[in-house]
Design an enzyme around this catalytic site. Structure first.
Site, PDB file in Angstrom:
ATOM      1  N   HIS A 137      -4.825 -21.159  11.388  1.00  0.00           N
ATOM      2  CA  HIS A 137      -6.115 -21.682  10.947  1.00  0.00           C
ATOM      3  C   HIS A 137      -7.051 -20.536  10.206  1.00  0.00           C
ATOM      4  O   HIS A 137      -7.738 -20.753   9.286  1.00  0.00           O
ATOM      5  CB  HIS A 137      -6.995 -22.249  12.313  1.00  0.00           C
ATOM      6  CG  HIS A 137      -8.395 -22.354  12.021  1.00  0.00           C
ATOM      7  ND1 HIS A 137      -8.978 -23.534  11.306  1.00  0.00           N
ATOM      8  CD2 HIS A 137      -9.613 -21.603  12.199  1.00  0.00           C
ATOM      9  CE1 HIS A 137     -10.349 -23.217  11.348  1.00  0.00           C
ATOM     10  NE2 HIS A 137     -10.541 -22.137  11.723  1.00  0.00           N
TER      11      HIS A 137
ATOM     12  N   CYS B 296     -13.133 -28.271   8.751  1.00  0.00           N
ATOM     13  CA  CYS B 296     -11.837 -27.897   8.306  1.00  0.00           C
ATOM     14  C   CYS B 296     -10.690 -28.801   8.239  1.00  0.00           C
ATOM     15  O   CYS B 296     -10.736 -29.795   9.170  1.00  0.00           O
ATOM     16  CB  CYS B 296     -11.418 -26.538   9.132  1.00  0.00           C
ATOM     17  SG  CYS B 296      -9.884 -25.671   8.494  1.00  0.00           S
TER      18      CYS B 296
ATOM     19  N   CYS C 214      -7.308 -28.116   7.677  1.00  0.00           N
ATOM     20  CA  CYS C 214      -5.888 -27.458   7.936  1.00  0.00           C
ATOM     21  C   CYS C 214      -5.160 -28.462   8.869  1.00  0.00           C
ATOM     22  O   CYS C 214      -5.781 -29.068   9.537  1.00  0.00           O
ATOM     23  CB  CYS C 214      -6.225 -26.107   8.272  1.00  0.00           C
ATOM     24  SG  CYS C 214      -6.644 -25.730   9.960  1.00  0.00           S
TER      25      CYS C 214
ATOM     26  N   ASP D 240       0.934  -1.386  -0.012  1.00  0.00           N
ATOM     27  CA  ASP D 240      -0.113   0.081   0.084  1.00  0.00           C
ATOM     28  C   ASP D 240       0.736   1.461  -0.053  1.00  0.00           C
ATOM     29  O   ASP D 240       2.165   1.041   0.191  1.00  0.00           O
ATOM     30  CB  ASP D 240      -1.021  -0.134   1.327  1.00  0.00           C
ATOM     31  CG  ASP D 240      -0.299  -0.027   2.445  1.00  0.00           C
ATOM     32  OD1 ASP D 240       0.714   0.206   2.574  1.00  0.00           O
ATOM     33  OD2 ASP D 240      -1.063  -0.207   3.759  1.00  0.00           O
ATOM     34  N   SER D 241       0.246   2.477  -0.252  1.00  0.00           N
ATOM     35  CA  SER D 241       1.187   3.516  -0.396  1.00  0.00           C
ATOM     36  C   SER D 241       1.769   4.407   1.090  1.00  0.00           C
ATOM     37  O   SER D 241       2.596   5.068   0.624  1.00  0.00           O
ATOM     38  CB  SER D 241       0.235   4.672  -1.264  1.00  0.00           C
ATOM     39  OG  SER D 241      -0.744   5.148  -0.376  1.00  0.00           O
ATOM     40  N   GLY D 242       1.025   3.947   2.125  1.00  0.00           N
ATOM     41  CA  GLY D 242       1.398   4.621   3.230  1.00  0.00           C
ATOM     42  C   GLY D 242       0.409   5.848   3.603  1.00  0.00           C
ATOM     43  O   GLY D 242       0.247   6.168   4.582  1.00  0.00           O
ATOM     44  N   GLY D 243      -0.696   6.091   2.552  1.00  0.00           N
ATOM     45  CA  GLY D 243      -1.625   7.125   2.785  1.00  0.00           C
ATOM     46  C   GLY D 243      -2.446   6.812   3.972  1.00  0.00           C
ATOM     47  O   GLY D 243      -2.627   7.830   4.890  1.00  0.00           O
TER      48      GLY D 243
ATOM     49  N   GLN E 162     -11.737   6.839  -4.669  1.00  0.00           N
ATOM     50  CA  GLN E 162     -12.188   7.533  -3.668  1.00  0.00           C
ATOM     51  C   GLN E 162     -13.515   8.359  -3.642  1.00  0.00           C
ATOM     52  O   GLN E 162     -14.243   7.952  -4.833  1.00  0.00           O
ATOM     53  CB  GLN E 162     -11.182   8.539  -3.028  1.00  0.00           C
ATOM     54  CG  GLN E 162      -9.970   7.824  -2.509  1.00  0.00           C
ATOM     55  CD  GLN E 162     -10.133   7.252  -1.145  1.00  0.00           C
ATOM     56  OE1 GLN E 162     -10.998   7.109  -0.436  1.00  0.00           O
ATOM     57  NE2 GLN E 162      -9.098   6.667  -0.514  1.00  0.00           N
TER      58      GLN E 162
ATOM     59  N   CYS F  14      -6.433 -28.055  12.618  1.00  0.00           N
ATOM     60  CA  CYS F  14      -7.853 -28.614  12.869  1.00  0.00           C
ATOM     61  C   CYS F  14      -7.200 -30.494  12.760  1.00  0.00           C
ATOM     62  O   CYS F  14      -8.117 -31.211  13.431  1.00  0.00           O
ATOM     63  CB  CYS F  14      -8.697 -28.413  11.989  1.00  0.00           C
ATOM     64  SG  CYS F  14      -9.336 -26.798  12.153  1.00  0.00           S
TER      65      CYS F  14
END
Length: 372
Positions: free
Chosen positions: A338, A307, A309, A96-99, A192, A312
């Site tokens: 998980h 699940c 995974c 992301d831009s940091g904004g 935006q 689990c």
């Protein structure tokens, strides 16, 4: 500048909804959409190794320009060979831009046309971030997908404020595109406009005029009711080009993901699955569950019986509750593993349902069991 960094292929549009399945090709591999991106704010997805993320099936992760700009500094990461080498992750990364962090975490001093003066949330040091600096930091990081630096207005905000903010975001987007000189990175524009349809339309028209290889929808999941967020998506997403990826920033819960997918979103990120895991909460096919609670002290079943995974298959609610109550690090790691797996599988199943033109049935089946 012709961008060679990414290519998006629309595989299938679901016949009953706006949901779509696609394939996004980047310099570090392919991503099957719709996709959820685990958040690795400080060059790590909290408590997870890159190898574990691959086991889960993570195809792309998100990292944070603001935090890495402050610590350890983008030049150090560039010296290490870029963010991929620094954190030992050889699959795609979006930064992301940091904004958003500048406007939400730091003590703001002044928003100017040039950029934003702010004080670091770490030590109070005065800092400056602009479209050009954000682009340079993200080029130092070497992420596959780069976000434009935008102004992130608060919610609620009045129409006049949002209109002025949007005008600046559009000017900053042009500067971002001019400053992004790397042909190995794809710069996404950000839509935006708050919850105002006219401003969202203006934003889309301006971003399409500038031209980006992908588009993000920002300014949502900031406190507005869910129904309002879905309404914004319903009138904004159809304005975006079919042949470019669409990213809904900072969203969300399992319900938000499915509602976003149904309205044509391809990419999501959110800290929720990792954040709530650190507090002993997990997502299951029956809804959210706080495994720290006393009712699970003698519960020798998996976190989610539906699940498959690693967690689990191998651990019980009683054991994981014990780990949390003794403040053992393993408890956080197992809950995080998980939760991320749950989000990955949800998107994987959604994609299958889209390709088979049965997304509405899949969504209804999920909601019939899931109680939050």
């Amino acid at each position: 500048m012709r961008n060679l960094a990414i290519e998006f292929q629309l595989i299938h549009r679901e016949k009953n909804t706006a949901a779509r399945a696609g394939k996004l090709t980047t310099p570090h591999g392919q991503i099957e959409t719709p996709i959820f991106m685990p958040v690795g704010t400080q060059a790590t997805v909290k408590s997870m190794t890159p190898e574990e993320l691959k086991e889960i099936g993570a195809q792309i992760i998100l990292s944070n320009t603001y935090h890495l700009y402050l610590r350890p500094g983008s030049k150090l990461i560039a010296e290490a060979g870029g963010l991929h080498k620094f954190m030992n992750w050889d699959r795609p990364i979006l930064t992301d831009s940091g904004g958003f962090q500048v406007f939400s975490l730091s003590e703001l001093n002044e928003i100017t046309e040039e950029g934003v003066y702010f004080r670091s949330h770490i030590d109070g040091k005065k800092m400056f971030l602009s479209p050009e600096i954000s682009m340079q930091v993200q080029m130092d990081l070497g992420s596959d997908i780069v976000m434009a630096f935008d102004e992130c207005p608060p919610y609620p905000a009045n129409h006049d404020y949002l209109a002025r903010s949007l005008e600046r975001t559009i000017r900053w987007a042009r500067r971002c595109k001019a400053a992004m000189t790397s042909e190995k990175q794809a710069l996404f524009g950000i839509i935006q406009g708050g919850v105002h349809e006219d401003l969202r339309r203006i934003s889309v028209e301006a971003m399409l005029d500038i031209g980006f290889p992908g588009y993000a929808i920002g300014g949502l999941s900031v406190g507005e009711p869910n129904e309002l967020m879905y309404e914004v998506l319903e009138y904004t997403v159809p304005l975006l080009p079919d042949d470019k990826p669409r990213y809904l920033m900072g969203v969300g819960t399992p319900e938000d993901l499915l509602e976003g997918v149904m309205r044509g979103i391809d990419m999501f990120d959110c800290v929720m699955p990792t954040r709530i895991a650190r507090h002993g909460a997990v997502y299951t096919s029956r809804g959210r569950l706080t495994v720290r609670n006393g009712e699970y002290a003698m519960d020798f079943t998996p976190l989610d019986p539906n699940c498959d995974c690693y967690v689990c298959k191998n651990y019980t609610r009683a054991y994981i509750r014990h780990l949390f109550n003794r403040r053992e690090i393993l408890g956080v790691r197992l809950a995080t593993y998980h939760n991320l797996y749950f989000f990955h599988k949800l998107m994987e199943k959604a994609r299958e349902a889209i390709i088979e033109d049965r997304f509405l049935e899949f969504r209804e089946s999920f909601y019939a069991k899931y109680k939050d």
